[in-house]
Motif scaffolding. Structure first.
Motif, PDB file in Angstrom:
ATOM      1  N   SER A   5      25.859  17.627 -14.899  1.00 40.51           N
ATOM      2  CA  SER A   5      24.935  16.529 -15.226  1.00 40.51           C
ATOM      3  C   SER A   5      25.655  15.326 -15.828  1.00 40.51           C
ATOM      4  O   SER A   5      25.062  14.261 -16.002  1.00 40.51           O
ATOM      5  CB  SER A   5      23.868  17.009 -16.214  1.00 40.51           C
ATOM      6  N   VAL A   6      26.909  15.517 -16.174  1.00 39.51           N
ATOM      7  CA  VAL A   6      27.629  14.450 -16.876  1.00 39.51           C
ATOM      8  C   VAL A   6      28.184  13.458 -15.868  1.00 39.51           C
ATOM      9  O   VAL A   6      29.261  13.643 -15.311  1.00 39.51           O
ATOM     10  CB  VAL A   6      28.766  15.021 -17.744  1.00 39.51           C
ATOM     11  N   LYS A   7      27.427  12.446 -15.598  1.00 34.02           N
ATOM     12  CA  LYS A   7      27.919  11.391 -14.702  1.00 34.02           C
ATOM     13  C   LYS A   7      27.139  10.113 -14.942  1.00 34.02           C
ATOM     14  O   LYS A   7      25.984  10.137 -15.381  1.00 34.02           O
ATOM     15  CB  LYS A   7      27.816  11.838 -13.245  1.00 34.02           C
ATOM     16  N   PRO A   8      27.797   8.968 -14.669  1.00 37.55           N
ATOM     17  CA  PRO A   8      27.123   7.689 -14.903  1.00 37.55           C
ATOM     18  C   PRO A   8      26.045   7.443 -13.851  1.00 37.55           C
ATOM     19  O   PRO A   8      26.056   8.057 -12.788  1.00 37.55           O
ATOM     20  CB  PRO A   8      28.246   6.667 -14.752  1.00 37.55           C
TER      21      PRO A   8
ATOM     22  N   ASN B  83      27.513  10.556 -26.905  1.00 35.88           N
ATOM     23  CA  ASN B  83      27.001  11.536 -25.956  1.00 35.88           C
ATOM     24  C   ASN B  83      26.869  12.915 -26.596  1.00 35.88           C
ATOM     25  O   ASN B  83      25.921  13.642 -26.328  1.00 35.88           O
ATOM     26  CB  ASN B  83      27.890  11.580 -24.710  1.00 35.88           C
ATOM     27  N   VAL B  84      27.823  13.251 -27.449  1.00 36.51           N
ATOM     28  CA  VAL B  84      27.725  14.538 -28.149  1.00 36.51           C
ATOM     29  C   VAL B  84      26.491  14.525 -29.057  1.00 36.51           C
ATOM     30  O   VAL B  84      25.708  15.476 -29.083  1.00 36.51           O
ATOM     31  CB  VAL B  84      29.006  14.823 -28.959  1.00 36.51           C
TER      32      VAL B  84
ATOM     33  N   ILE C 170      26.996  22.831 -22.298  1.00 38.39           N
ATOM     34  CA  ILE C 170      26.233  21.833 -21.554  1.00 38.39           C
ATOM     35  C   ILE C 170      26.392  22.044 -20.048  1.00 38.39           C
ATOM     36  O   ILE C 170      27.311  22.734 -19.601  1.00 38.39           O
ATOM     37  CB  ILE C 170      26.695  20.402 -21.908  1.00 38.39           C
TER      38      ILE C 170
ATOM     39  N   MET D 154      36.498  17.710 -19.149  1.00 40.13           N
ATOM     40  CA  MET D 154      35.413  18.236 -19.992  1.00 40.13           C
ATOM     41  C   MET D 154      35.237  19.702 -19.668  1.00 40.13           C
ATOM     42  O   MET D 154      35.409  20.105 -18.511  1.00 40.13           O
ATOM     43  CB  MET D 154      34.145  17.480 -19.640  1.00 40.13           C
TER      44      MET D 154
ATOM     45  N   GLY E  37      20.556   2.599 -20.067  1.00 36.39           N
ATOM     46  CA  GLY E  37      21.278   3.865 -20.189  1.00 36.39           C
ATOM     47  C   GLY E  37      22.176   4.149 -19.012  1.00 36.39           C
ATOM     48  O   GLY E  37      22.273   3.356 -18.071  1.00 36.39           O
ATOM     49  N   GLY E  38      22.868   5.284 -19.108  1.00 41.91           N
ATOM     50  CA  GLY E  38      23.728   5.722 -18.016  1.00 41.91           C
ATOM     51  C   GLY E  38      25.028   4.966 -17.900  1.00 41.91           C
ATOM     52  O   GLY E  38      25.673   4.964 -16.848  1.00 41.91           O
ATOM     53  N   LEU E  39      25.457   4.302 -18.977  1.00 40.35           N
ATOM     54  CA  LEU E  39      26.703   3.524 -18.928  1.00 40.35           C
ATOM     55  C   LEU E  39      27.861   4.188 -19.663  1.00 40.35           C
ATOM     56  O   LEU E  39      29.022   3.902 -19.388  1.00 40.35           O
ATOM     57  CB  LEU E  39      26.484   2.136 -19.549  1.00 40.35           C
ATOM     58  N   GLY E  40      27.551   5.087 -20.598  1.00 35.92           N
ATOM     59  CA  GLY E  40      28.595   5.642 -21.466  1.00 35.92           C
ATOM     60  C   GLY E  40      29.712   6.311 -20.688  1.00 35.92           C
ATOM     61  O   GLY E  40      30.901   6.027 -20.916  1.00 35.92           O
ATOM     62  N   THR E  41      29.355   7.191 -19.769  1.00 35.13           N
ATOM     63  CA  THR E  41      30.394   7.890 -19.006  1.00 35.13           C
ATOM     64  C   THR E  41      31.166   6.918 -18.113  1.00 35.13           C
ATOM     65  O   THR E  41      32.356   7.094 -17.892  1.00 35.13           O
ATOM     66  CB  THR E  41      29.793   9.023 -18.152  1.00 35.13           C
TER      67      THR E  41
ATOM     68  N   HIS F 243      23.244  14.093 -26.492  1.00 34.21           N
ATOM     69  CA  HIS F 243      23.006  15.061 -25.412  1.00 34.21           C
ATOM     70  C   HIS F 243      23.403  16.485 -25.793  1.00 34.21           C
ATOM     71  O   HIS F 243      22.626  17.418 -25.588  1.00 34.21           O
ATOM     72  CB  HIS F 243      23.726  14.627 -24.144  1.00 34.21           C
ATOM     73  N   ALA F 244      24.610  16.676 -26.351  1.00 31.46           N
ATOM     74  CA  ALA F 244      25.024  18.047 -26.669  1.00 31.46           C
ATOM     75  C   ALA F 244      24.193  18.565 -27.851  1.00 31.46           C
ATOM     76  O   ALA F 244      23.588  19.629 -27.767  1.00 31.46           O
ATOM     77  CB  ALA F 244      26.520  18.090 -26.972  1.00 31.46           C
TER      78      ALA F 244
HETATM   79  N1  LIG Z   1      28.483  15.318 -24.237  1.00 33.61           N
HETATM   80  C1  LIG Z   1      27.478  15.502 -23.351  1.00 33.61           C
HETATM   81  N2  LIG Z   1      26.722  16.616 -23.403  1.00 33.61           N
HETATM   82  C2  LIG Z   1      25.718  16.803 -22.534  1.00 33.61           C
HETATM   83  N3  LIG Z   1      25.376  15.933 -21.571  1.00 33.61           N
HETATM   84  C3  LIG Z   1      26.084  14.799 -21.449  1.00 33.61           C
HETATM   85  C4  LIG Z   1      27.168  14.523 -22.324  1.00 33.61           C
HETATM   86  N4  LIG Z   1      27.682  13.338 -21.976  1.00 33.61           N
HETATM   87  C5  LIG Z   1      26.950  12.882 -20.941  1.00 33.61           C
HETATM   88  N5  LIG Z   1      25.984  13.760 -20.609  1.00 33.61           N
HETATM   89  C6  LIG Z   1      25.013  13.620 -19.503  1.00 33.61           C
HETATM   90  O1  LIG Z   1      25.475  12.558 -18.670  1.00 33.61           O
HETATM   91  C7  LIG Z   1      24.459  11.545 -18.559  1.00 33.61           C
HETATM   92  C8  LIG Z   1      25.078  10.175 -18.460  1.00 33.61           C
HETATM   93  O2  LIG Z   1      25.696   9.851 -19.686  1.00 33.61           O
HETATM   94  P1  LIG Z   1      26.026   8.364 -20.054  1.00 33.61           P
HETATM   95  O3  LIG Z   1      26.664   7.718 -18.877  1.00 33.61           O
HETATM   96  O4  LIG Z   1      26.827   8.351 -21.296  1.00 33.61           O
HETATM   97  O5  LIG Z   1      24.625   7.624 -20.257  1.00 33.61           O
HETATM   98  P2  LIG Z   1      23.432   7.928 -21.279  1.00 33.61           P
HETATM   99  O6  LIG Z   1      24.006   8.676 -22.428  1.00 33.61           O
HETATM  100  O7  LIG Z   1      22.939   6.588 -21.636  1.00 33.61           O
HETATM  101  O8  LIG Z   1      22.433   8.724 -20.484  1.00 33.61           O
HETATM  102  C9  LIG Z   1      23.585  11.728 -19.775  1.00 33.61           C
HETATM  103  O9  LIG Z   1      22.294  11.258 -19.564  1.00 33.61           O
HETATM  104  C10 LIG Z   1      23.636  13.239 -19.983  1.00 33.61           C
HETATM  105  O10 LIG Z   1      22.705  13.885 -19.148  1.00 33.61           O
END
Ligand SMILES: Nc1ncnc2c1ncn2[C@@H]1O[C@H](COP(=O)(O)OP(=O)(O)O)[C@@H](O)[C@H]1O
Ligand SMILES: Nc1ncnc2c1ncn2[C@@H]1O[C@H](COP(=O)(O)OP(=O)(O)O)[C@@H](O)[C@H]1O
Lengths: 110, 138, 138, 110
Positions: free
Chosen positions: B92-95, B52-53, B88, B120, B104-108, B56-57
């Motif tokens: 916006s950081v949510k699954p 994610n870093v 950041i 965070m 996508g959208g699974l990491g968080t 996205h970051a």
């Molecule tokens: N480290 C980060 N910095 C900025 N935005 C983040 C970060 N981690 C997550 N996000 C935001 O949260 C959203 C969901 O993240 P995630 O669940 O990991 O799915 P994905 O990365 O596949 O979109 C991302 O699309 C992004 O907008």
């Protein structure tokens, strides 16, 4: 990660091997979408996957959805423990058609 | 009460470096007493946080640097991940909704499922962002 | 001209951590293009340098911290090892005469044999010591 | 690292396995000196050593010197490539008695 592709009469097999992570999941995605563009049903063999991250899973989801749109079959075969535990965490083990073996797929496909 | 620093590593924000980080976290978690299954889950979460870093970051800027610190606080593993990207949008950081299937959208989601606590925030003076994660292992 | 930072890691000055550091250096050296034999030699030298910090600079004090940085400067691997112990007597750092057989006194010999360049010194204001080692790999 | 010890009629074998580094070379040293204190000749089997550092080599040197003082035999057997390259770097391959096998040692010992 290693990708190998094998064409069968009714479907194509993509075998992923090793670690499917952000550094190589774009390659997996390209292979998957490539087969589907060729209008062939697709089985992705995950038996030798030792690690898969969310970007690898995303490639599978994209393949699944693309196949559906084109009315092609899409399935996973021989999912390794490592891959299965990630699919379960994503609750995708209930979404993807998953087969133990090619025989099982062919039987159900009849 | 003793907090043991296990390591602190800085590395370039490149997908190619993640494999090494996974190995480092896996081995260190196992040395701290995790079984193989637990350390695999922890590795998955830390890997997703690093991804994610990177994505996205830093938005793919490979000149970015990531700092990962791993501590053992009496049976709780602490991870502190720091980047030096622009602050950041924390909201916006949510699954994604798991029922709303899309790539996508699974990491968080993975991170939240695996870790016991996550926090965070922004570094002082707009210098970057941090993510702290805690996992009880015994 | 580009210098690529491969990693920078801080870890406790404990013998038990060395195994992890060896793995990290080995993998990183191989990813940078070293063959297995060359990376094994590099690992040996870096390990000996870390051992010397643990045994001589920190004299076994496990609260000490070691910083190891690894860079790739166009086919030359650079290692910078830093400790925060008391400034050491630089003139004492030398291998034994190899013909004068006794246990010990080999680490600096290994480092000198394996590395192309070595430079050791004190940090500013008595804050510790550094060792820089360079190995051409291509 | 794993240490296993086997008593033969005329000598004792200490087999070292894995990585002989600063974290465990004191154990190797204790085993080696322990056997020599018992007034037995010693062969150290390095076939399964994947890594040895200068502290591990120092334990071997100490064993060699202690054995000499006590007029006991001391030798290395089946030295792995990893261990041999470190011994060569230390120019100890010319110092230690090195045997390919126990048979070779026994033949020479006659
Ligand atoms: N480290 C980060 N910095 C900025 N935005 C983040 C970060 N981690 C997550 N996000 C935001 O949260 C959203 C969901 O993240 P995630 O669940 O990991 O799915 P994905 O990365 O596949 O979109 C991302 O699309 C992004 O907008
Ligand atoms: N990092 C260091 N800090 C302080 N002294 C050192 C350091 N490295 C080496 N030395 C000195 O150099 C000597 C030789 O080191 P070395 O060849 O590695 O053998 P050994 O560590 O077995 O004595 C040591 O005994 C010590 O006095």
């Amino acid at each position: 990660m290693n990708i190998s592709t094998e064409d069968k009469e009714k479907y194509t097999i993509i075998e992923l091997e090793g670690e499917v992570d952000l550094s190589c999941s774009p390659d997996a995605r390209n292979s998957i979408l490539g087969v589907l563009e060729g209008d062939k049903s697709l089985l992705v063999d995950l038996a030798k996957v030792s690690y898969i991250d969310s970007s690898g899973v995303a490639s599978l989801v994209e393949g699944y959805q693309t196949a559906k749109k084109q009315s092609l079959k899409f399935g996973l075969v021989g999912v390794s423990d490592a891959a299965m535990s990630v699919l379960k965490l994503a609750r995708l083990d209930q979404v993807f058609p998953i087969f133990d073996s090619y025989e099982e797929y062919e039987k159900k496909d009849d | 009460m003793t907090i043991e620093t296990l390591f602190e590593i800085q590395f370039p924000a490149k997908a190619e470096r993640l494999c090494l980080i996974r190995d480092l976290v896996k081995r260190t978690a196992e040395e701290a007493g995790c079984c193989s299954e637990l350390s695999d889950r922890i590795v998955l979460a830390v890997n997703e946080a690093c991804m994610n870093v990177i994505q996205h970051a830093y938005q793919g800027d490979e000149l970015g640097v990531i700092m990962l610190e791993m501590l053992n606080n009496e049976g709780k593993l602490h991870f502190r991940l720091v980047d030096y990207a622009k602050p950041i949008d924390l909201s916006s950081v949510k699954p994604r909704n798991l029922d709303d299937l899309r790539p996508g959208g699974l990491g968080t989601h993975f991170i939240n499922e695996i870790m016991d606590e996550c926090d965070m925030g922004h570094l002082e003076e707009g210098k970057g962002n941090y993510l702290e994660m805690i996992k009880k292992i015994s």
